[in-house]
Design a protein around this motif. Structure first.
Motif, mmCIF file in Angstrom:
data_model
loop_
_atom_site.group_PDB
_atom_site.id
_atom_site.type_symbol
_atom_site.label_atom_id
_atom_site.label_comp_id
_atom_site.label_asym_id
_atom_site.label_seq_id
_atom_site.Cartn_x
_atom_site.Cartn_y
_atom_site.Cartn_z
ATOM 1 N N THR A 296 0.814 -1.221 0.000
ATOM 2 C CA THR A 296 0.000 0.000 0.000
ATOM 3 C C THR A 296 0.845 1.269 0.000
ATOM 4 O O THR A 296 0.325 2.354 -0.286
ATOM 5 N N GLY B 285 -0.361 2.537 -5.961
ATOM 6 C CA GLY B 285 -1.695 3.063 -5.686
ATOM 7 C C GLY B 285 -2.493 3.172 -6.967
ATOM 8 O O GLY B 285 -2.177 2.514 -7.980
ATOM 9 N N ARG B 286 -3.521 3.993 -6.950
ATOM 10 C CA ARG B 286 -4.360 4.164 -8.147
ATOM 11 C C ARG B 286 -3.514 4.555 -9.345
ATOM 12 O O ARG B 286 -2.660 5.435 -9.258
ATOM 13 N N LEU C 249 -5.874 -3.692 -1.260
ATOM 14 C CA LEU C 249 -5.938 -2.442 -0.507
ATOM 15 C C LEU C 249 -5.087 -1.336 -1.127
ATOM 16 O O LEU C 249 -5.315 -0.156 -0.851
ATOM 17 N N SER C 250 -4.133 -1.706 -1.956
ATOM 18 C CA SER C 250 -3.297 -0.682 -2.600
ATOM 19 C C SER C 250 -4.082 0.148 -3.608
ATOM 20 O O SER C 250 -3.689 1.265 -3.937
ATOM 21 N N ARG C 251 -5.185 -0.410 -4.105
ATOM 22 C CA ARG C 251 -6.029 0.218 -5.134
ATOM 23 C C ARG C 251 -5.346 0.309 -6.488
ATOM 24 O O ARG C 251 -5.837 0.974 -7.409
ATOM 25 N N ASP D 294 -4.010 -1.484 -10.071
ATOM 26 C CA ASP D 294 -4.550 -2.491 -10.978
ATOM 27 C C ASP D 294 -3.939 -3.833 -10.582
ATOM 28 O O ASP D 294 -2.734 -4.054 -10.721
#
Length: 383
Positions: A116, A120-121, A141-143, A145
């Motif tokens: 995380t 990220g996104r 949870l890292s968001r 892909d």
């Protein structure tokens, strides 16, 4: 799930042979254990070197508690980071040949922290299909892909890497897979990480202390790279509790500043950290124990070769796959009645129709004990 649905859902778990129960250990961790008043020969622990109740390690914990007290009282960034923690991190970094290391309360917390904090996104993380649940949770949870590649399939991984235009890429793998005992092809994975400008994150929970003269899977392959991030737990072969992440100094400094499972939790008891140096010494001196493990592994593979239960593991994790949940539970129950503790492992821990008994070998097992267990397992499984 609503409160009124819980009882019915638990009954469904019972009917499908997937309800889990805790057994109460009434003895120190080891090969000979007592559970609920009954004596068993255990093949269930990850205490691969048999250090969990080693007198020197017990004494180090006692002395650590005398020096530092029982609890740390605060997070590392307040007043919880003691000299014991600092020294342990320096010893761990030196032991695995990295610039710096960071202690965590568990491997789960370490995996969430790294994943995380680094992606990220808009980024992408690539994970082996058989990764541990904590790695998968960190990826989610890292968001980023989240893409999963077929187990140890380098071609599939490269296809995914080549198709990605994410600014930050991270490959996450177990070094030793916890349910099958096979190993990740780390040199080839690192080569892909270099080629596609990606991080390689290695969870060596089951290799540390056992492989590479005890220094772990990365050391076994003599790998070194700034983009390689190493994590190992201290609650398995090391005989303690907690985990650490090791890598370059900028990486560790970044985790100190960004890793939520490090920042927002109380530091582990300093007595545990004070015992790390003793654990590392015992690991370094455990050549005979690792040799005994090698003998046990070879015997297990020899005995299972040619049977439907043969696996591909060259590590202390030896799977005995029977298929159905019911068959695994019945076999574990039969062994328990004969004085052997080898719990059944069922989905979602393993794939559907992959229920098994996971034989965990310890340097404290005798070859005769393993032979007796395998005789009974093969006999019961055939009935």
């Amino acid at each position: 799930m609503r409160l009124q649905d819980l009882s019915a859902a638990l009954l469904e778990l019972d009917a499908s042979h997937r309800r889990r129960y805790r057994a109460t250990l009434e003895s120190p961790q080891g090969v000979d254990i007592v559970i609920d008043g009954e004596e068993y020969l255990s093949f269930a622990s990850n205490d691969y070197l048999g250090l969990a109740d080693h007198p020197s390690l017990v004494r180090a914990l006692q002395q650590g508690a005398d020096r530092w007290g029982a609890g740390s009282g605060a997070s590392h960034l307040l007043t919880g980071h003691t000299l014991a923690h600092q020294q342990a991190e320096e010893e761990l970094a030196g032991f695995v040949g990295r610039e710096a290391a960071l202690l965590f309360g568990s491997g789960y917390a370490a995996n969430l922290a790294v994943l995380t904090s680094l992606v990220g996104r808009g980024d992408a993380v690539f994970a082996d299909k058989l990764n541990h649940a904590s790695l998968n949770d960190g990826c989610l949870l890292s968001r980023a892909d989240f893409q999963r590649f077929r187990h140890n399939d380098l071609d599939h991984l490269e296809q995914l890497l080549a198709a990605s235009d994410a600014p930050t890429k991270l490959i996450a793998v177990d070094a030793v897979y916890s349910m099958d005992g096979d190993q990740a092809p780390l040199p080839a994975l690192l080569a892909l990480a270099e080629r596609y400008d990606a991080w390689l994150y290695v969870d060596d929970a089951h290799g540390f202390g056992v492989l590479g003269d005890g220094r772990g899977s990365v050391a076994a392959h003599d790998l070194s790279s700034e983009r390689l991030i190493y994590m190992a737990t201290l609650g398995k072969a090391a005989g303690l509790a907690g985990a650490f992440v090791a890598g370059g100094r900028p990486l560790i400094d970044w985790l100190v500043n960004k890793a939520r499972t490090y920042i927002f939790t109380t530091a582990q008891p300093p007595a545990l950290a004070a015992a790390v140096g003793v654990s590392l010494r015992l690991i370094a001196e455990a050549g005979e124990r690792r040799e005994r493990l090698g003998q046990l592994i070879a015997r297990c593979r020899q005995r299972l070769d040619g049977t439907p239960y043969a696996g591909q593991s060259a590590t202390p994790i030896q799977p005995f796959v029977v298929g159905s949940d019911e068959s695994a539970v019945l076999l574990a129950d039969a062994l328990r009645r004969q004085g052997y503790w080898v719990p059944a492992v069922r989905p979602p821990t393993v794939p559907e129709n992959g229920s098994r008994l996971r034989i965990s070998l310890s340097a404290r097992h005798e070859l005769s004990q393993l032979d007796a267990l395998l005789d009974l397992m093969l006999s019961q499984a055939a009935n």
